[in-house]
Design a protein around this motif. Sequence first.
Motif, PDB file in Angstrom:
ATOM      1  N   HIS A   1       5.854   5.038  -5.704  1.00  0.00           N
ATOM      2  CA  HIS A   1       7.288   5.120  -5.952  1.00  0.00           C
ATOM      3  C   HIS A   1       7.940   3.740  -6.033  1.00  0.00           C
ATOM      4  O   HIS A   1       9.002   3.596  -6.611  1.00  0.00           O
ATOM      5  N   ARG A   2       7.313   2.729  -5.436  1.00  0.00           N
ATOM      6  CA  ARG A   2       7.928   1.416  -5.373  1.00  0.00           C
ATOM      7  C   ARG A   2       7.881   0.700  -6.725  1.00  0.00           C
ATOM      8  O   ARG A   2       6.840   0.690  -7.406  1.00  0.00           O
ATOM      9  N   SER A   3       9.003   0.080  -7.065  1.00  0.00           N
ATOM     10  CA  SER A   3       9.046  -0.701  -8.311  1.00  0.00           C
ATOM     11  C   SER A   3       8.205  -1.961  -8.197  1.00  0.00           C
ATOM     12  O   SER A   3       7.812  -2.545  -9.215  1.00  0.00           O
ATOM     13  N   SER A   4       7.894  -2.380  -6.952  1.00  0.00           N
ATOM     14  CA  SER A   4       7.078  -3.581  -6.763  1.00  0.00           C
ATOM     15  C   SER A   4       5.660  -3.405  -7.289  1.00  0.00           C
ATOM     16  O   SER A   4       4.941  -4.395  -7.492  1.00  0.00           O
ATOM     17  N   LEU A   5       5.240  -2.172  -7.510  1.00  0.00           N
ATOM     18  CA  LEU A   5       3.892  -1.927  -8.038  1.00  0.00           C
ATOM     19  C   LEU A   5       3.793  -2.217  -9.532  1.00  0.00           C
ATOM     20  O   LEU A   5       2.688  -2.369 -10.062  1.00  0.00           O
ATOM     21  N   GLU A   6       4.917  -2.286 -10.204  1.00  0.00           N
ATOM     22  CA  GLU A   6       4.886  -2.405 -11.665  1.00  0.00           C
ATOM     23  C   GLU A   6       4.196  -3.679 -12.128  1.00  0.00           C
ATOM     24  O   GLU A   6       3.519  -3.693 -13.160  1.00  0.00           O
ATOM     25  N   LYS A   7       4.328  -4.771 -11.376  1.00  0.00           N
ATOM     26  CA  LYS A   7       3.753  -6.046 -11.829  1.00  0.00           C
ATOM     27  C   LYS A   7       2.227  -6.037 -11.812  1.00  0.00           C
ATOM     28  O   LYS A   7       1.598  -6.918 -12.393  1.00  0.00           O
ATOM     29  N   PHE A   8       1.618  -5.054 -11.167  1.00  0.00           N
ATOM     30  CA  PHE A   8       0.154  -4.967 -11.127  1.00  0.00           C
ATOM     31  C   PHE A   8      -0.390  -3.964 -12.145  1.00  0.00           C
ATOM     32  O   PHE A   8      -1.589  -3.696 -12.169  1.00  0.00           O
ATOM     33  N   HIS A   9       0.487  -3.400 -12.985  1.00  0.00           N
ATOM     34  CA  HIS A   9       0.066  -2.382 -13.941  1.00  0.00           C
ATOM     35  C   HIS A   9       0.589  -2.710 -15.329  1.00  0.00           C
ATOM     36  O   HIS A   9       1.569  -3.459 -15.486  1.00  0.00           O
ATOM     37  N   ASP A  10      -0.080  -2.150 -16.334  1.00  0.00           N
ATOM     38  CA  ASP A  10       0.282  -2.408 -17.730  1.00  0.00           C
ATOM     39  C   ASP A  10       1.014  -1.232 -18.359  1.00  0.00           C
ATOM     40  O   ASP A  10       1.808  -1.421 -19.283  1.00  0.00           O
ATOM     41  N   TRP A  11       0.727  -0.024 -17.885  1.00  0.00           N
ATOM     42  CA  TRP A  11       1.327   1.184 -18.460  1.00  0.00           C
ATOM     43  C   TRP A  11       1.931   2.034 -17.347  1.00  0.00           C
ATOM     44  O   TRP A  11       1.457   2.019 -16.210  1.00  0.00           O
ATOM     45  N   MET A  12       2.958   2.780 -17.713  1.00  0.00           N
ATOM     46  CA  MET A  12       3.598   3.687 -16.761  1.00  0.00           C
ATOM     47  C   MET A  12       3.633   5.090 -17.361  1.00  0.00           C
ATOM     48  O   MET A  12       4.128   5.287 -18.471  1.00  0.00           O
ATOM     49  N   LEU A  13       3.091   6.038 -16.602  1.00  0.00           N
ATOM     50  CA  LEU A  13       3.163   7.453 -16.973  1.00  0.00           C
ATOM     51  C   LEU A  13       4.180   8.102 -16.042  1.00  0.00           C
ATOM     52  O   LEU A  13       3.948   8.202 -14.836  1.00  0.00           O
ATOM     53  N   LYS A  14       5.288   8.543 -16.600  1.00  0.00           N
ATOM     54  CA  LYS A  14       6.337   9.186 -15.806  1.00  0.00           C
ATOM     55  C   LYS A  14       6.287  10.692 -16.023  1.00  0.00           C
ATOM     56  O   LYS A  14       6.396  11.172 -17.151  1.00  0.00           O
ATOM     57  N   LEU A  15       6.087  11.431 -14.941  1.00  0.00           N
ATOM     58  CA  LEU A  15       6.088  12.895 -14.997  1.00  0.00           C
ATOM     59  C   LEU A  15       7.504  13.361 -14.687  1.00  0.00           C
ATOM     60  O   LEU A  15       8.042  13.085 -13.610  1.00  0.00           O
ATOM     61  N   CYS A  16       8.086  14.079 -15.636  1.00  0.00           N
ATOM     62  CA  CYS A  16       9.515  14.418 -15.562  1.00  0.00           C
ATOM     63  C   CYS A  16       9.767  15.821 -15.027  1.00  0.00           C
ATOM     64  O   CYS A  16      10.932  16.219 -14.838  1.00  0.00           O
TER      65      CYS A  16
ATOM     66  N   SER B   1       1.818   3.513   1.250  1.00  0.00           N
ATOM     67  CA  SER B   1       3.124   4.042   1.674  1.00  0.00           C
ATOM     68  C   SER B   1       3.491   3.610   3.083  1.00  0.00           C
ATOM     69  O   SER B   1       4.675   3.544   3.430  1.00  0.00           O
ATOM     70  N   ALA B   2       2.507   3.305   3.942  1.00  0.00           N
ATOM     71  CA  ALA B   2       2.781   2.906   5.326  1.00  0.00           C
ATOM     72  C   ALA B   2       2.742   1.392   5.500  1.00  0.00           C
ATOM     73  O   ALA B   2       2.801   0.909   6.637  1.00  0.00           O
ATOM     74  N   LEU B   3       2.648   0.633   4.414  1.00  0.00           N
ATOM     75  CA  LEU B   3       2.541  -0.824   4.470  1.00  0.00           C
ATOM     76  C   LEU B   3       3.791  -1.463   3.875  1.00  0.00           C
ATOM     77  O   LEU B   3       4.498  -0.853   3.071  1.00  0.00           O
ATOM     78  N   THR B   4       4.036  -2.701   4.257  1.00  0.00           N
ATOM     79  CA  THR B   4       5.172  -3.430   3.701  1.00  0.00           C
ATOM     80  C   THR B   4       4.861  -3.852   2.269  1.00  0.00           C
ATOM     81  O   THR B   4       3.699  -3.878   1.847  1.00  0.00           O
ATOM     82  N   GLU B   5       5.887  -4.200   1.520  1.00  0.00           N
ATOM     83  CA  GLU B   5       5.696  -4.633   0.136  1.00  0.00           C
ATOM     84  C   GLU B   5       4.874  -5.923   0.084  1.00  0.00           C
ATOM     85  O   GLU B   5       4.084  -6.120  -0.850  1.00  0.00           O
ATOM     86  N   GLU B   6       5.043  -6.777   1.084  1.00  0.00           N
ATOM     87  CA  GLU B   6       4.277  -8.023   1.112  1.00  0.00           C
ATOM     88  C   GLU B   6       2.788  -7.754   1.261  1.00  0.00           C
ATOM     89  O   GLU B   6       1.959  -8.313   0.535  1.00  0.00           O
ATOM     90  N   VAL B   7       2.430  -6.888   2.222  1.00  0.00           N
ATOM     91  CA  VAL B   7       1.012  -6.530   2.416  1.00  0.00           C
ATOM     92  C   VAL B   7       0.490  -5.788   1.195  1.00  0.00           C
ATOM     93  O   VAL B   7      -0.642  -6.009   0.748  1.00  0.00           O
ATOM     94  N   GLU B   8       1.313  -4.912   0.646  1.00  0.00           N
ATOM     95  CA  GLU B   8       0.928  -4.173  -0.556  1.00  0.00           C
ATOM     96  C   GLU B   8       0.572  -5.132  -1.689  1.00  0.00           C
ATOM     97  O   GLU B   8      -0.452  -4.948  -2.363  1.00  0.00           O
ATOM     98  N   SER B   9       1.381  -6.167  -1.903  1.00  0.00           N
ATOM     99  CA  SER B   9       1.129  -7.130  -2.974  1.00  0.00           C
ATOM    100  C   SER B   9      -0.185  -7.871  -2.740  1.00  0.00           C
ATOM    101  O   SER B   9      -0.965  -8.094  -3.681  1.00  0.00           O
ATOM    102  N   GLU B  10      -0.460  -8.247  -1.485  1.00  0.00           N
ATOM    103  CA  GLU B  10      -1.706  -8.951  -1.181  1.00  0.00           C
ATOM    104  C   GLU B  10      -2.920  -8.081  -1.495  1.00  0.00           C
ATOM    105  O   GLU B  10      -3.911  -8.546  -2.068  1.00  0.00           O
ATOM    106  N   LEU B  11      -2.844  -6.819  -1.118  1.00  0.00           N
ATOM    107  CA  LEU B  11      -3.981  -5.922  -1.335  1.00  0.00           C
ATOM    108  C   LEU B  11      -4.185  -5.621  -2.818  1.00  0.00           C
ATOM    109  O   LEU B  11      -5.321  -5.601  -3.307  1.00  0.00           O
ATOM    110  N   TYR B  12      -3.091  -5.386  -3.555  1.00  0.00           N
ATOM    111  CA  TYR B  12      -3.217  -5.125  -4.980  1.00  0.00           C
ATOM    112  C   TYR B  12      -3.716  -6.360  -5.721  1.00  0.00           C
ATOM    113  O   TYR B  12      -4.490  -6.271  -6.679  1.00  0.00           O
ATOM    114  N   ARG B  13      -3.262  -7.547  -5.268  1.00  0.00           N
ATOM    115  CA  ARG B  13      -3.719  -8.781  -5.899  1.00  0.00           C
ATOM    116  C   ARG B  13      -5.230  -8.950  -5.687  1.00  0.00           C
ATOM    117  O   ARG B  13      -5.946  -9.376  -6.603  1.00  0.00           O
TER     118      ARG B  13
END
Length: 609
Positions: free
Chosen positions: A581-596, A555-567
């Motif tokens: 919360h970021r949509s940029s995380l979706e490319k590193f995951h296969d499933w999404m659980l949404k709590l409504c 949450s305290a990192l940029t999307e670019e740094v986040e992508s490097e770390l997740y990669r």
Amino acid sequence: MAPEPGGALKEQRDKKRPRLDLLFLQRFLRIQAILFPCWSSQNSLMFLTLLCVALLEQIVIYQVGVIPSQYFGVLGHRDLEGFKNLTLIAVILIITNSTLKSFDQFICNLIYVNWRKNLTEYFHRYYFGGKVYYTLNVLHKDLDNPDQRISQDVDRFCRQLSSMSSKLLIAPFTLAYYTYQCFTSTSWLGPVSIFGYFVVGTMVNKILMGPIIATLVHQEKLEGDFRFKHMQIRVNAESAAFYRAGRVEYLRTNQRLQNLLQTQRELMQKELWLYIGINTFDYLGSILSYVVIAIPVFSGVYSHIDATELSALVSKNAFVCIYLINCFSQLIDLSTTVSDVAGYTHRIGELQETLLELTQKEKDCAAEGESRWDLENVSGEPVVAVDTAFLLDRVSFSAPCCDQLLVQNLTLSVSQGNNLLIVGNTGTGKTSLLRVLAGLWENTRGNIQVLPCFGPHGILYLPQKPFFSDGTLREQVIYPLTEIYPDSGSVDDERILRFLQLTGLSSLLARTGGLDQKVEWNWYDVLSPGEMQRLSFTRLFYLQPRYAVLDEITSALTEEVESELYRACKQLGMTLISVGHRSSLEKFHDWMLKLCGGGKWELSRIKKK
């Protein structure tokens, strides 16, 4: 007429108020079982040594006490040689008495240190077992300030008890001996009068001690609250400074101080009457000794001896009676110490009962979990695939002490290679779900199976608020491991340095002075939120678990740094369970659980772009 609610509450408080009663005795004996596990233990041997020293000290004290009566004899008969010999003996006895008294105090101090060590380590063993420390500090609100009870109340209990242990230990022997001596000097009248006087004094002091114990327990609670307020400011000083919260926290901290001081004043007022009773008992006792001696003198028992012999005899008998009264007076004088020990006994005993209860509850839950989830069914076939980390079957849960369900009837399976992203609005239960998966919270319905292996080759949780203990940079990276394998030190150094560079923290080496340089600072004070999250990823890469559970850890990192770390996580072969919360995380995951919210949830496969 129905009873008033206030009266019922008062009656309930009175029942819970700590007293010198059977509950105190039970708690005190349970604590003694920890301090003296067996007769051959170190504490038992030290206690026996203290008994021997105290007995020798009493023998010497008696010899010193009768010397004044002997001086009456040698001075009355003008015996110079006898005076010299008696003076030499008196000097030797006084030096011996001083040495024994010093050894007595020294052994009491050693016993205090040993008692504190044993009792504190006992509580640490239960406190840090499993997740008891979490339950006690976060979920269990009935017990106030467990940290204070372990760090301060145990210390004060051991110090107070050790300070009076010598007097209590020797009391039966001195009372028996001086009662016999008093009987031979004054017949039955002396011992009976002194014993009756002691019984009256004890009853009065017990009545006066009752309210003191309850007030002392309340005072210790307020002490803990006051100390916690200062600790809260110390931990969150920067956040408070940004809010310019000095004035507000000044008023709130002072309010806690006023509550504490008011209780201390009440305690002093109640102790005043106890002190009056103690001092009155002491001074009246000194007069009682001469009254007891005067009866046989005036009744003509000693009419056949001259004045010199009578003076020597009165001096000896006075010493015996005064010392017997002094033995009782010392026990009465211990009233304030006993009240302190009683107060600490109730607080420590309550802590012990709670720790044992929580520990047993964890064992029962673990046994229930093992019986509910067996990796093999009756036919020998696996119920769950061995590459499955989490299996939830119609699981429902709510926040502790709340009946409103956060998630209802959740069925979910997380296996290796199937990365899960958990999303939802604030308050829908995302972090709460991770707490349930980690076993910190209990689910209200349904069954949960979690891979039992934690850390390397298993599951590792990175919480939303990073945690850094005291220690070197190396110890922060390998946490919660406590040591490096001795045959792979250079390899570990290479890995740590590589991962520090990967997370962009190479400069931290220069700031700390190296991996193993001791630092005096608080890591939370010197690292920015982004650096703390980077250091958490360094720890994650080093431990390299099969499954990584990440709670908004970028949450305290940029999307670019986040992508490097997740990669990097994916390259190291980790399966990710992320809250974000970021949509940029979706490319590193296969499933999404949404709590409504309202217990509702949706599970869907993420479409790769």
